[in-house]
Design an enzyme around this catalytic site. Structure first.
Site, PDB file in Angstrom:
ATOM      1  N   GLY A  13       0.680  -1.157   0.033  1.00 59.15           N
ATOM      2  CA  GLY A  13      -0.009  -0.010  -0.031  1.00 59.15           C
ATOM      3  C   GLY A  13       0.943   1.377   0.062  1.00 59.15           C
ATOM      4  CB  ALA A  14       4.368   1.891  -0.625  1.00 63.80           C
ATOM      5  CB  THR A  40      -3.692  -1.830  -7.010  1.00 62.17           C
ATOM      6  OG1 THR A  40      -3.970  -0.487  -6.678  1.00 62.17           O
ATOM      7  CG2 THR A  40      -4.057  -2.629  -5.572  1.00 62.17           C
ATOM      8  CB  SER A 149      -7.977   2.010  11.336  1.00 59.99           C
ATOM      9  OG  SER A 149      -8.812   3.217  11.820  1.00 59.99           O
ATOM     10  CE1 TYR A 163     -10.460   1.021   6.636  1.00 61.84           C
ATOM     11  CE2 TYR A 163     -11.547   2.004   8.440  1.00 61.84           C
ATOM     12  CZ  TYR A 163     -10.316   1.634   7.723  1.00 61.84           C
ATOM     13  OH  TYR A 163      -9.170   2.603   7.999  1.00 61.84           O
ATOM     14  CB  ALA A 165     -16.013  -6.126  10.462  1.00 63.94           C
ATOM     15  CB  ALA A 166     -11.651  -5.253   7.742  1.00 66.01           C
ATOM     16  CE  LYS A 167      -7.842  -1.030   7.908  1.00 65.31           C
ATOM     17  NZ  LYS A 167      -6.372  -1.322   7.438  1.00 65.31           N
ATOM     18  CB  ILE A 196      -3.776  10.296   8.896  1.00 72.56           C
ATOM     19  CG1 ILE A 196      -3.597   9.404  10.373  1.00 72.56           C
ATOM     20  CG2 ILE A 196      -2.280  10.506   8.386  1.00 72.56           C
ATOM     21  CD1 ILE A 196      -2.937  10.159  11.300  1.00 72.56           C
TER      22      ILE A 196
END
Length: 259
Positions: A13-14, A40, A149, A163, A165-167, A196
């Site tokens: 994710g950079a 991606t 997060s 989101y 639930a995933a984090k 951020i």
């Protein structure tokens, strides 16, 4: 001698020039790490080129990290190119370039959107971690930092239950992994950023940042410093932990109070 001299670091994710992933990669590279960057889109090569101009060795990879074969190819290529992998920063997730960010109530959340959010924000972390662990175990060394997060592990906002639930899942997954790998010299921890000011920060997210105790959103570099700390070879006795980088926002109970 820099503290991360010749350490090999994978940062997912950079691709965004203003994101947490690239800021983390820059922080690691500035301290001597050799970088493998993933995004991606082909903009990852621009990020690698920027770092190369600063004297940092970097290689870019384009991949969909929800695909196991793509993940395994990258990890295998890192080992073929650099000989090992010391640091893994799982930052992939949240948004993909060109996609709109939809909001749904819990009872109207489409199943396909639910699955996609978990794949992007949790499964990517699982697949990358699963791929890097065998060789880290063999070397009895590794630093894995999962960028989650505050949304999910400690807080929530309306409109994206998947989101959260995933984090939150990343946090639970990290704790379980930490227990299984601690005896192998591997530490696995979570960084939980709050509001951020990245390039993808929405206008609606600026105002909540101003309501934090510090009266501003954080910067990607401020998150990157926490990533850098947990990546250090000397951070040997910290594992299964979460570091919240939110300017004290998750501490506040009475928001009517003003200093």
């Amino acid at each position: 001698m820099k503290n991360l001299q010749n350490q090999i670091a994978l940062v997912t994710g950079a691709g965004s020039p203003t994101g947490i992933g690239f800021a983390s990669a820059r922080a690691l590279g500035t301290d001597g790490a050799i970088l493998a960057l993933v995004s991606t889109t082909d903009r990852i090569h621009e990020r690698a080129s920027e770092l190369e101009k600063q004297g940092i060795c970097a290689k870019g990879y384009i991949a969909d990290l929800t695909q196991p074969e793509a993940v395994q190819f990258i990890v295998d290529d890192i080992h073929a190119t650099f000989g090992r992998l010391d640091i893994c920063v799982n930052n992939a997730g949240m948004t993909v370039v060109g996609e709109e960010q939809d909001e749904y109530t819990v009872d109207d959340f489409p199943l396909e959107k639910w699955h996609r959010s978990l794949e992007r924000n949790l499964t990517t972390c699982f697949l990358v971690t699963k791929a890097v662990l065998p060789r880290m175990r063999a070397r009895k060394y590794g630093r894995i930092i999962n960028v989650a997060s505050t949304s999910g592990p400690v807080q929530a906002f309306v409109g994206n239950a998947a989101y959260h639930a995933a984090k939150a899942g990343m946090w639970g997954y990290t704790r379980a992994c930490a227990l299984e790998t601690a005896a192998d010299g591997i530490t696995i921890n979570v960084i939980a950023p709050g509001w951020i000011a990245t390039g993808s920060q929405l206008e609606s997210e600026v105002a909540p940042g101003l309501l934090t105790p510090m009266k501003r959103s954080g910067t990607p570099d401020e998150v990157a410093y926490a990533v850098r700390f947990l990546s250090d070879p000397r951070a040997t006795y910290i594992t299964g932990q979460i570091i919240i980088v939110d300017g004290g926002n998750s501490v506040t109970e009475d928001r009517s109070w003003k200093p």
